[in-house]
Design a protein around this motif. Structure first.
Motif, PDB file in Angstrom:
ATOM      1  N   THR A   1      10.234  -6.812   5.618  1.00 25.39           N
ATOM      2  CA  THR A   1       9.890  -5.491   6.150  1.00 25.39           C
ATOM      3  C   THR A   1       8.399  -5.430   6.473  1.00 25.39           C
ATOM      4  O   THR A   1       7.566  -5.818   5.655  1.00 25.39           O
ATOM      5  CB  THR A   1      10.241  -4.400   5.123  1.00 25.39           C
ATOM      6  N   ILE A   2       8.106  -4.927   7.659  1.00 29.08           N
ATOM      7  CA  ILE A   2       6.708  -4.775   8.072  1.00 29.08           C
ATOM      8  C   ILE A   2       6.068  -3.689   7.216  1.00 29.08           C
ATOM      9  O   ILE A   2       6.553  -2.554   7.183  1.00 29.08           O
ATOM     10  CB  ILE A   2       6.623  -4.408   9.568  1.00 29.08           C
ATOM     11  N   ALA A   3       5.016  -4.055   6.483  1.00 27.51           N
ATOM     12  CA  ALA A   3       4.400  -3.115   5.529  1.00 27.51           C
ATOM     13  C   ALA A   3       2.907  -3.374   5.421  1.00 27.51           C
ATOM     14  O   ALA A   3       2.412  -3.835   4.388  1.00 27.51           O
ATOM     15  CB  ALA A   3       5.071  -3.243   4.167  1.00 27.51           C
ATOM     16  N   PRO A   4       2.138  -3.086   6.488  1.00 29.82           N
ATOM     17  CA  PRO A   4       0.693  -3.343   6.433  1.00 29.82           C
ATOM     18  C   PRO A   4       0.033  -2.458   5.375  1.00 29.82           C
ATOM     19  O   PRO A   4       0.463  -1.327   5.161  1.00 29.82           O
ATOM     20  CB  PRO A   4       0.221  -2.969   7.841  1.00 29.82           C
ATOM     21  N   GLU A   5      -0.983  -2.995   4.737  1.00 28.27           N
ATOM     22  CA  GLU A   5      -1.710  -2.235   3.728  1.00 28.27           C
ATOM     23  C   GLU A   5      -2.428  -1.058   4.386  1.00 28.27           C
ATOM     24  O   GLU A   5      -3.018  -1.194   5.459  1.00 28.27           O
ATOM     25  CB  GLU A   5      -2.748  -3.142   3.045  1.00 28.27           C
ATOM     26  N   GLY A  31      -8.194   2.001  15.991  1.00 25.62           N
ATOM     27  CA  GLY A  31      -7.213   1.381  16.876  1.00 25.62           C
ATOM     28  C   GLY A  31      -6.568   2.395  17.800  1.00 25.62           C
ATOM     29  O   GLY A  31      -6.390   2.138  18.995  1.00 25.62           O
ATOM     30  N   GLU A  32      -6.245   3.555  17.250  1.00 27.42           N
ATOM     31  CA  GLU A  32      -5.640   4.601  18.084  1.00 27.42           C
ATOM     32  C   GLU A  32      -6.609   5.035  19.177  1.00 27.42           C
ATOM     33  O   GLU A  32      -6.228   5.238  20.328  1.00 27.42           O
ATOM     34  CB  GLU A  32      -5.252   5.814  17.213  1.00 27.42           C
ATOM     35  N   GLU A  33      -7.881   5.150  18.805  1.00 29.04           N
ATOM     36  CA  GLU A  33      -8.875   5.576  19.788  1.00 29.04           C
ATOM     37  C   GLU A  33      -9.042   4.531  20.900  1.00 29.04           C
ATOM     38  O   GLU A  33      -9.143   4.878  22.082  1.00 29.04           O
ATOM     39  CB  GLU A  33     -10.211   5.799  19.074  1.00 29.04           C
ATOM     40  N   ILE A  34      -9.046   3.271  20.531  1.00 28.58           N
ATOM     41  CA  ILE A  34      -9.169   2.210  21.538  1.00 28.58           C
ATOM     42  C   ILE A  34      -7.914   2.166  22.409  1.00 28.58           C
ATOM     43  O   ILE A  34      -7.983   1.916  23.609  1.00 28.58           O
ATOM     44  CB  ILE A  34      -9.417   0.839  20.862  1.00 28.58           C
ATOM     45  N   PHE A  35      -6.767   2.449  21.805  1.00 30.36           N
ATOM     46  CA  PHE A  35      -5.490   2.438  22.531  1.00 30.36           C
ATOM     47  C   PHE A  35      -5.531   3.394  23.729  1.00 30.36           C
ATOM     48  O   PHE A  35      -4.949   3.128  24.771  1.00 30.36           O
ATOM     49  CB  PHE A  35      -4.367   2.835  21.562  1.00 30.36           C
ATOM     50  N   HIS A  37       7.684   4.538  16.600  1.00 33.03           N
ATOM     51  CA  HIS A  37       8.041   3.549  15.581  1.00 33.03           C
ATOM     52  C   HIS A  37       8.931   2.459  16.174  1.00 33.03           C
ATOM     53  O   HIS A  37       8.685   1.260  15.978  1.00 33.03           O
ATOM     54  CB  HIS A  37       8.743   4.211  14.404  1.00 33.03           C
ATOM     55  N   ALA A  38       9.945   2.878  16.927  1.00 33.10           N
ATOM     56  CA  ALA A  38      10.908   1.898  17.451  1.00 33.10           C
ATOM     57  C   ALA A  38      10.228   0.881  18.364  1.00 33.10           C
ATOM     58  O   ALA A  38      10.440  -0.328  18.242  1.00 33.10           O
ATOM     59  CB  ALA A  38      12.038   2.616  18.188  1.00 33.10           C
ATOM     60  N   GLY A  39       9.395   1.374  19.276  1.00 29.74           N
ATOM     61  CA  GLY A  39       8.719   0.480  20.221  1.00 29.74           C
ATOM     62  C   GLY A  39       7.740  -0.445  19.528  1.00 29.74           C
ATOM     63  O   GLY A  39       7.663  -1.642  19.820  1.00 29.74           O
ATOM     64  N   MET A  96      -0.780  -0.902  15.786  1.00 26.93           N
ATOM     65  CA  MET A  96       0.608  -1.312  16.077  1.00 26.93           C
ATOM     66  C   MET A  96       1.392  -1.562  14.799  1.00 26.93           C
ATOM     67  O   MET A  96       2.539  -1.132  14.661  1.00 26.93           O
ATOM     68  CB  MET A  96       0.600  -2.599  16.903  1.00 26.93           C
ATOM     69  N   ALA A  97       0.790  -2.302  13.861  1.00 31.33           N
ATOM     70  CA  ALA A  97       1.505  -2.684  12.634  1.00 31.33           C
ATOM     71  C   ALA A  97       1.880  -1.457  11.813  1.00 31.33           C
ATOM     72  O   ALA A  97       2.987  -1.370  11.277  1.00 31.33           O
ATOM     73  CB  ALA A  97       0.646  -3.635  11.805  1.00 31.33           C
ATOM     74  N   VAL A  98       0.955  -0.480  11.740  1.00 35.29           N
ATOM     75  CA  VAL A  98       1.246   0.719  10.951  1.00 35.29           C
ATOM     76  C   VAL A  98       2.338   1.540  11.634  1.00 35.29           C
ATOM     77  O   VAL A  98       3.251   2.051  10.982  1.00 35.29           O
ATOM     78  CB  VAL A  98      -0.042   1.544  10.714  1.00 35.29           C
ATOM     79  N   ASN A  99       2.270   1.639  12.958  1.00 33.00           N
ATOM     80  CA  ASN A  99       3.346   2.341  13.679  1.00 33.00           C
ATOM     81  C   ASN A  99       4.686   1.619  13.495  1.00 33.00           C
ATOM     82  O   ASN A  99       5.747   2.227  13.574  1.00 33.00           O
ATOM     83  CB  ASN A  99       3.015   2.450  15.178  1.00 33.00           C
ATOM     84  N   ALA A 100       4.604   0.306  13.278  1.00 28.49           N
ATOM     85  CA  ALA A 100       5.824  -0.506  13.142  1.00 28.49           C
ATOM     86  C   ALA A 100       6.344  -0.541  11.707  1.00 28.49           C
ATOM     87  O   ALA A 100       7.427  -1.078  11.462  1.00 28.49           O
ATOM     88  CB  ALA A 100       5.548  -1.937  13.613  1.00 28.49           C
ATOM     89  N   ALA A 101       5.575   0.006  10.769  1.00 34.14           N
ATOM     90  CA  ALA A 101       5.917  -0.115   9.339  1.00 34.14           C
ATOM     91  C   ALA A 101       7.352   0.315   9.069  1.00 34.14           C
ATOM     92  O   ALA A 101       7.810   1.342   9.577  1.00 34.14           O
ATOM     93  CB  ALA A 101       4.955   0.712   8.493  1.00 34.14           C
TER      94      ALA A 101
END
Lengths: 202, 266
Positions: free
Chosen positions: B143-147, B160-164, B197-199, B250-255
Motif C-alpha cells: 500500500t502506498i503510504a508516504p510519510e 508540491g501542490e504550488e509547483i503543480f 486519489h484514483a488518478g 503525487m504520492a500523498v494523493n495516491a496514499a
C-alpha cells in the motif's frame, strides 16, 4: 542574479525558522531545481501577470476586479493582422495544427513551431488522434466569415485570456509561438468551407 | 503464408478498431496480452545485483544504506517515499537517497554518480534506473503510504501542490494544464488526473515502468523531467527540491493505492 541570491538567502533563513514557510519562496526553489537546456532558458520560469494570476491552486483567486482589469488589458493588447487579411492557406494551416514541435529543449530552433491544435481539439472528422482537453472544433466554419467572427477567432488564437482568463490554451500570437502567417493559415483551416475541418462525416 | 496474412490482417483490424476506440482501454488490452511478460524483469535483476556489488573507494555494497526502515531493509521501502531523513535533515525521494548512500557509504563522487541519472534513447539503462526498478519491485503489491508525520514532509506536499499549478514558459503550461481533469487525453494518450486519489494512485503506483516505445525502464524522476521538457521549461534536476515536492504531492494523493510497479507503458 542579485534576485536569485536574495531568494536563496531568504530560503535558508526561512527553512531555519519554520518548515511551513518554504513554499513562500517558490521562485527560489525553481531556480535551484532546474537548469537551462538549449533554447529552454531559465528566464522561462519567471511569470508574467497572466501566469501569476492563473497559478492559484484549485481555481481562481477571488479578487474579481483585478482579474477583470487583467482580461481587458489582454483584449486591448491583441494585434490584428496589419493588412486585415485574416485567412491564409488551410493546407498549410493543417500542418501547423498537426505539428507538436517547437520551443522544447529537444526541438530544432531553426524549424517553424507547430500549433499542436490536435493535442487538445478535434478538428477534421477523419483524424481520430485528437485530444479532448479543449472543445471539438469540427465544423467550426459553420459560424461563417463575418468581420466579427474573424476578429473573434483571431483574438482567441492570439491571446485566449482576452476572453477567458486562465484558459488552459497557449497564447499563440501574444507569446510569439506562431507567426502572423501561421495564424492566418490556422484561421483558414478553421473557417474555409473547403477545409477538412468543415467537411461532413460520411 | 496465407494463414500468416490472415493473422496479420486480423491484427491490423484489431489495431485499427483499437485506435478508433481511442481510449486507454486499448493499452489495457495490450497489457493483458503481454501477461506477466514485462521486460523490466531483467532490469529488476540488474538492480538487485548492483545493490550487492561492492563499489567506490570504500569498496562497499549498498547493504548499509538506510532507505527509511533501517540499514539494508529493501522490502516495503519504496511506498514510504518521499520521506524525511534525520541524517540529512531533508525530505528525499528514493533517487536522491540512493545518491546519498553511494557518496557516503561507497565514497563515490557526487558529480559522477549524478552526471547521467537517466538513460537516453538507445542506451542501456543506468545504475539509478536499475536500483529504483528493483526497489519498486520490492514494494510490489504494498500500500502506498508516504510519510507525512514530520513538518518538513507536510511542507513538501504544500510546495508540491504550488509547483503543480505554477504556470510558466512560452506556452503557459503547468502540471495542472494536463493533469487536473478526469477522463481527458492528449491526442490518444489518456491523462491521469493527479489531483484525484484514483488518478494519482494509478500514476504513482505504475512507475517506474518499462516504456515499449523506448525499450527502457523509466523512473518517476525521468517522467517528471520529460513532462517539463514538453512544458517548454528548462530541465528538472534529479533529486531537486521541485522534483521531490511534486513526487510528495503525487504520492500523498495516491496514499492508500497499491504499488503495481514496475509497470508497462506505451
Amino acid at each position: 542574479m542579485k534576485r536569485l541570491t536574495a531568494g536563496i538567502t531568504i530560503a535558508l533563513s526561512v527553512s531555519v525558522a519554520t518548515w511551513t514557510a518554504a513554499s513562500d519562496d517558490i521562485e527560489a526553489v525553481l531556480q535551484n531545481s532546474f537548469v537551462a537546456k538549449n533554447q529552454a532558458t531559465m528566464d522561462r520560469l519567471e511569470r508574467d501577470a497572466v501566469q501569476t494570476a492563473c497559478s492559484a491552486p484549485r481555481g481562481l483567486p477571488l479578487d474579481n476586479q483585478s482579474l477583470t482589469t487583467l482580461r481587458e488589458e489582454r483584449l486591448n493588447a491583441v494585434v490584428m493582422p496589419a493588412d486585415r487579411q485574416y485567412l491564409g492557406d488551410w493546407q498549410r494551416g493543417a500542418e501547423v495544427a498537426g505539428n507538436g514541435r517547437g520551443l522544447q529543449s529537444s526541438d530544432d530552433p531553426t524549424q517553424p513551431n507547430g500549433g499542436n491544435c490536435y493535442a487538445c481539439h478535434q478538428l477534421a472528422p477523419d483524424e481520430v488522434a485528437y485530444g479532448t482537453l479543449g472543445p471539438s472544433l469540427t465544423g467550426y466554419g459553420a459560424r461563417g466569415q463575418s468581420e466579427a467572427m474573424l476578429q473573434y477567432t483571431w483574438t482567441k488564437l492570439w491571446d485566449t485570456h482576452a476572453y477567458n482568463l486562465c484558459s488552459h490554451m497557449p497564447r499563440f500570437g501574444a507569446q510569439g509561438i506562431l507567426t502572423e502567417q501561421q495564424l492566418k493559415d490556422v484561421m483558414a483551416y478553421l473557417l474555409d468551407p473547403t477545409s477538412p475541418v468543415n467537411q461532413a462525416t460520411e | 503464408m496465407k494463414r500468416r496474412n490472415l493473422g496479420f490482417t486480423l491484427f491490423a483490424v484489431w489495431l485499427c478498431s483499437a485506435q478508433l476506440a481511442a481510449n486507454d482501454g486499448v493499452f489495457d488490452q495490450y497489457r493483458d496480452l503481454m501477461g506477466d511478460d514485462n521486460p523490466a524483469v531483467f532490469v529488476i535483476d540488474e538492480g538487485e545485483e548492483l545493490w550487492f556489488t561492492p563499489q567506490g573507494p570504500e569498496s562497499a555494497t549498498l547493504e548499509a544504506c538506510d532507505l527509511g526502515l533501517g540499514p539494508g531493509v529493501t522490502a516495503g521501502t519504496y511506498v514510504r517515499f518521499p520521506r524525511y531523513f534525520a541524517d540529512t535533515d531533508a525530505v528525499m525521494d528514493l533517487e536522491s537517497r540512493l545518491v546519498h548512500c553511494m557518496t557516503t557509504i561507497q565514497g563515490r563522487d557526487l558529480e559522477t554518480v549524478t552526471a547521467k541519472p537517466y538513460s537516453l534513447r538507445g542506451d542501456f539503462g543506468t545504475e539509478i534506473e536499475a536500483l529504483v526498478t528493483w526497489l519498486a519491485a520490492e514494494s510490489e503489491g504494498a500500500t502506498i503510504a508516504p510519510e507525512q508525520t514530520h513538518a518538513a514532509e507536510r511542507a513538501m506536499y504544500t510546495l508540491g501542490e504550488e509547483i503543480f499549478y505554477y504556470r510558466a514558459g512560452p506556452h503557459d503550461f503547468s502540471c495542472a494544464t494536463c493533469h487536473e481533469q478526469s477522463d481527458m487525453r492528449i491526442r490518444l494518450q489518456a491523462l491521469p488526473d493527479l489531483t484525484s486519489h484514483a488518478g494519482a494512485a494509478e500514476a504513482w503506483g505504475s512507475w517506474p515502468a518499462y516504456r515499449i516505445s523506448q525499450g527502457l525502464v523509466r523512473t518517476m524522476g525521468w517522467r517528471l523531467r520529460d513532462c517539463f521538457r514538453q512544458q517548454r521549461w528548462p530541465e528538472l534536476q534529479m533529486g531537486s527540491e521541485a522534483s521531490i515536492a511534486l513526487q510528495t504531492y503525487m504520492a500523498v494523493n495516491a496514499a492508500g493505492g497499491i504499488m503495481t510497479a514496475p509497470g508497462l507503458k506505451r
